[in-house]
Design a protein around this motif. Structure first.
Motif, PDB file in Angstrom:
ATOM      1  N   LYS A 166      -7.093   2.643  -8.487  1.00  0.00           N
ATOM      2  CA  LYS A 166      -6.636   1.249  -8.586  1.00  0.00           C
ATOM      3  C   LYS A 166      -5.203   1.051  -8.120  1.00  0.00           C
ATOM      4  O   LYS A 166      -4.683  -0.059  -8.184  1.00  0.00           O
ATOM      5  N   HIS A 167      -4.562   2.112  -7.648  1.00  0.00           N
ATOM      6  CA  HIS A 167      -3.148   2.003  -7.279  1.00  0.00           C
ATOM      7  C   HIS A 167      -2.994   1.645  -5.800  1.00  0.00           C
ATOM      8  O   HIS A 167      -3.609   2.274  -4.936  1.00  0.00           O
ATOM      9  N   VAL A 168      -2.164   0.624  -5.521  1.00  0.00           N
ATOM     10  CA  VAL A 168      -1.872   0.279  -4.117  1.00  0.00           C
ATOM     11  C   VAL A 168      -0.356   0.231  -3.937  1.00  0.00           C
ATOM     12  O   VAL A 168       0.328  -0.549  -4.614  1.00  0.00           O
ATOM     13  N   GLY A 169       0.176   1.045  -3.042  1.00  0.00           N
ATOM     14  CA  GLY A 169       1.616   1.037  -2.758  1.00  0.00           C
ATOM     15  C   GLY A 169       1.950  -0.098  -1.794  1.00  0.00           C
ATOM     16  O   GLY A 169       1.219  -0.337  -0.834  1.00  0.00           O
ATOM     17  N   ILE A 170       3.038  -0.840  -2.089  1.00  0.00           N
ATOM     18  CA  ILE A 170       3.451  -1.959  -1.230  1.00  0.00           C
ATOM     19  C   ILE A 170       4.913  -1.737  -0.849  1.00  0.00           C
ATOM     20  O   ILE A 170       5.747  -1.490  -1.728  1.00  0.00           O
ATOM     21  N   ASN A 171       5.214  -1.861   0.430  1.00  0.00           N
ATOM     22  CA  ASN A 171       6.601  -1.754   0.871  1.00  0.00           C
ATOM     23  C   ASN A 171       7.382  -2.956   0.311  1.00  0.00           C
ATOM     24  O   ASN A 171       7.112  -4.094   0.676  1.00  0.00           O
ATOM     25  N   GLY A 172       8.342  -2.660  -0.567  1.00  0.00           N
ATOM     26  CA  GLY A 172       9.098  -3.724  -1.232  1.00  0.00           C
ATOM     27  C   GLY A 172      10.435  -4.019  -0.583  1.00  0.00           C
ATOM     28  O   GLY A 172      11.280  -4.696  -1.166  1.00  0.00           O
ATOM     29  N   MET A 173      10.651  -3.505   0.646  1.00  0.00           N
ATOM     30  CA  MET A 173      11.877  -3.798   1.400  1.00  0.00           C
ATOM     31  C   MET A 173      11.542  -4.899   2.406  1.00  0.00           C
ATOM     32  O   MET A 173      10.483  -4.869   3.030  1.00  0.00           O
ATOM     33  N   GLY A 174      12.465  -5.850   2.567  1.00  0.00           N
ATOM     34  CA  GLY A 174      12.232  -6.941   3.526  1.00  0.00           C
ATOM     35  C   GLY A 174      12.508  -8.269   2.851  1.00  0.00           C
ATOM     36  O   GLY A 174      13.081  -8.317   1.763  1.00  0.00           O
ATOM     37  N   THR A 175      12.084  -9.350   3.497  1.00  0.00           N
ATOM     38  CA  THR A 175      12.339 -10.675   2.900  1.00  0.00           C
ATOM     39  C   THR A 175      11.287 -10.953   1.821  1.00  0.00           C
ATOM     40  O   THR A 175      10.206 -10.342   1.812  1.00  0.00           O
ATOM     41  N   VAL A 176      11.599 -11.919   0.952  1.00  0.00           N
ATOM     42  CA  VAL A 176      10.669 -12.300  -0.113  1.00  0.00           C
ATOM     43  C   VAL A 176       9.317 -12.692   0.504  1.00  0.00           C
ATOM     44  O   VAL A 176       8.254 -12.303   0.007  1.00  0.00           O
ATOM     45  N   GLU A 177       9.381 -13.424   1.625  1.00  0.00           N
ATOM     46  CA  GLU A 177       8.138 -13.903   2.263  1.00  0.00           C
ATOM     47  C   GLU A 177       7.324 -12.740   2.841  1.00  0.00           C
ATOM     48  O   GLU A 177       6.091 -12.728   2.729  1.00  0.00           O
ATOM     49  N   GLU A 178       8.026 -11.786   3.453  1.00  0.00           N
ATOM     50  CA  GLU A 178       7.308 -10.638   4.035  1.00  0.00           C
ATOM     51  C   GLU A 178       6.581  -9.852   2.942  1.00  0.00           C
ATOM     52  O   GLU A 178       5.422  -9.456   3.100  1.00  0.00           O
ATOM     53  N   ILE A 179       7.277  -9.646   1.844  1.00  0.00           N
ATOM     54  CA  ILE A 179       6.687  -8.859   0.758  1.00  0.00           C
ATOM     55  C   ILE A 179       5.522  -9.636   0.128  1.00  0.00           C
ATOM     56  O   ILE A 179       4.470  -9.060  -0.170  1.00  0.00           O
ATOM     57  N   ALA A 180       5.713 -10.957  -0.018  1.00  0.00           N
ATOM     58  CA  ALA A 180       4.640 -11.795  -0.576  1.00  0.00           C
ATOM     59  C   ALA A 180       3.377 -11.698   0.289  1.00  0.00           C
ATOM     60  O   ALA A 180       2.258 -11.620  -0.238  1.00  0.00           O
ATOM     61  N   ALA A 181       3.562 -11.679   1.610  1.00  0.00           N
ATOM     62  CA  ALA A 181       2.402 -11.601   2.516  1.00  0.00           C
ATOM     63  C   ALA A 181       1.692 -10.246   2.350  1.00  0.00           C
ATOM     64  O   ALA A 181       0.450 -10.184   2.370  1.00  0.00           O
ATOM     65  N   ARG A 182       2.469  -9.178   2.151  1.00  0.00           N
ATOM     66  CA  ARG A 182       1.843  -7.853   1.947  1.00  0.00           C
ATOM     67  C   ARG A 182       1.042  -7.843   0.646  1.00  0.00           C
ATOM     68  O   ARG A 182      -0.057  -7.284   0.577  1.00  0.00           O
ATOM     69  N   LEU A 183       1.598  -8.479  -0.393  1.00  0.00           N
ATOM     70  CA  LEU A 183       0.893  -8.504  -1.689  1.00  0.00           C
ATOM     71  C   LEU A 183      -0.403  -9.298  -1.572  1.00  0.00           C
ATOM     72  O   LEU A 183      -1.444  -8.891  -2.084  1.00  0.00           O
ATOM     73  N   LYS A 184      -0.317 -10.430  -0.873  1.00  0.00           N
ATOM     74  CA  LYS A 184      -1.502 -11.286  -0.729  1.00  0.00           C
ATOM     75  C   LYS A 184      -2.620 -10.521  -0.017  1.00  0.00           C
ATOM     76  O   LYS A 184      -3.787 -10.576  -0.422  1.00  0.00           O
ATOM     77  N   ALA A 185      -2.233  -9.795   1.033  1.00  0.00           N
ATOM     78  CA  ALA A 185      -3.236  -9.018   1.779  1.00  0.00           C
ATOM     79  C   ALA A 185      -3.843  -7.942   0.875  1.00  0.00           C
ATOM     80  O   ALA A 185      -5.055  -7.694   0.915  1.00  0.00           O
ATOM     81  N   ALA A 186      -2.998  -7.322   0.042  1.00  0.00           N
ATOM     82  CA  ALA A 186      -3.512  -6.266  -0.841  1.00  0.00           C
ATOM     83  C   ALA A 186      -4.479  -6.839  -1.871  1.00  0.00           C
ATOM     84  O   ALA A 186      -5.527  -6.245  -2.143  1.00  0.00           O
ATOM     85  N   VAL A 187      -4.164  -8.030  -2.411  1.00  0.00           N
ATOM     86  CA  VAL A 187      -5.062  -8.641  -3.401  1.00  0.00           C
ATOM     87  C   VAL A 187      -6.393  -8.988  -2.729  1.00  0.00           C
ATOM     88  O   VAL A 187      -7.464  -8.800  -3.319  1.00  0.00           O
ATOM     89  N   GLY A 188      -6.300  -9.444  -1.495  1.00  0.00           N
ATOM     90  CA  GLY A 188      -7.512  -9.777  -0.740  1.00  0.00           C
ATOM     91  C   GLY A 188      -8.419  -8.567  -0.538  1.00  0.00           C
ATOM     92  O   GLY A 188      -9.631  -8.720  -0.364  1.00  0.00           O
ATOM     93  N   SER A 189      -7.842  -7.376  -0.576  1.00  0.00           N
ATOM     94  CA  SER A 189      -8.643  -6.176  -0.327  1.00  0.00           C
ATOM     95  C   SER A 189      -9.316  -5.661  -1.590  1.00  0.00           C
ATOM     96  O   SER A 189     -10.113  -4.726  -1.527  1.00  0.00           O
ATOM     97  N   PHE A 190      -9.026  -6.265  -2.762  1.00  0.00           N
ATOM     98  CA  PHE A 190      -9.653  -5.775  -4.009  1.00  0.00           C
ATOM     99  C   PHE A 190     -11.109  -6.221  -4.095  1.00  0.00           C
ATOM    100  O   PHE A 190     -11.451  -7.291  -3.654  1.00  0.00           O
TER     101      PHE A 190
END
Ligand code: ADP
Length: 190
Positions: A166-190
């Motif tokens: 259940k663990h997904v690593g997300i790159n937390g460096m970058g702008t708030v928007e960039e990181i938000a987009a990575r999180l959204k994509a990860a949630v979509g993959s669940f």
């Protein structure tokens, strides 16, 4: 039901990104840090006891935060899902959370783990300390203690959820928007 854990060291951006996830997915935000700070503000006995730990950058005892989460879950029986932020912070808290969710038959969907370099964490926390008024954000030695407590007691949770796939690593460096987009994509993959 979507039950997410937003994970990462102090200063990783969990609070900021939780806001975005709540809006996007209609989740209830459960932040033990926010709940504890509210208890301190309203001067409850529990809050005053917790403050001594928080001011040093130490963890509040497990049973205190577990009880808080249990009450919040019971108070929101119709939730579409929860986002756990700053909880669990020890393997024992993770086991207690799994047991509570099992009773409700709504297990953790996944853990999103924000990965940020140590110097960037310190910079962000010191910057936040200037405006947040949080005393634990204003002193480098308290910040460093929080990061080492994280490495020693909290980071092992990663393996606990990895073992459940259940663990997904997300790159937390970058702008708030960039990181938000990575999180959204990860949630979509669940
Ligand atoms: P940060 O992630 O920046 O450290 P939090 O608001 O999550 O901020 O936590 C602030 C402090 O509250 C922690 O240093 C700790 O003392 C206490 N705390 C929050 N959540 C927990 C928890 N789940 N278990 C124990 N202590 C906690």
């Amino acid at each position: 039901m979507l039950n997410l854990i937003l994970f990462g060291p102090p200063g990783a951006g969990k609070g900021t990104q939780a806001e975005f996830l709540i809006q996007n997915f209609g989740l209830i935000h459960l932040s033990t840090g926010d709940i504890l700070r509210h208890e301190i503000e309203t001067k409850t006995e529990q809050g005053l006891a917790a403050k001594a730990f928080m001011d040093k950058g130490e963890l509040v005892p497990d049973h205190v935060v577990i009880e808080m989460i249990k009450n919040k879950l019971a108070a929101n029986p119709d939730a579409k899902g929860f986002i756990f932020d700053g909880f669990p912070r020890t393997v024992d808290q993770a086991k207690a959370l799994d047991a509570m969710l099992e009773q409700n038959q709504t297990p953790i969907t996944g853990m999103l783990s924000l990965e940020v370099e140590k110097q960037e964490l310190i910079n962000r926390l010191l910057f936040r300390g200037k405006t947040s008024g949080r005393s634990d954000d204003q002193d480098v030695s308290i910040i460093e203690n929080r990061i080492s407590v994280y490495n020693e007691k909290t980071a092992p949770i990663k393996e606990y959820y990895e073992a459940q796939d259940k663990h997904v690593g997300i790159n937390g460096m970058g702008t708030v928007e960039e990181i938000a987009a990575r999180l959204k994509a990860a949630v979509g993959s669940f």
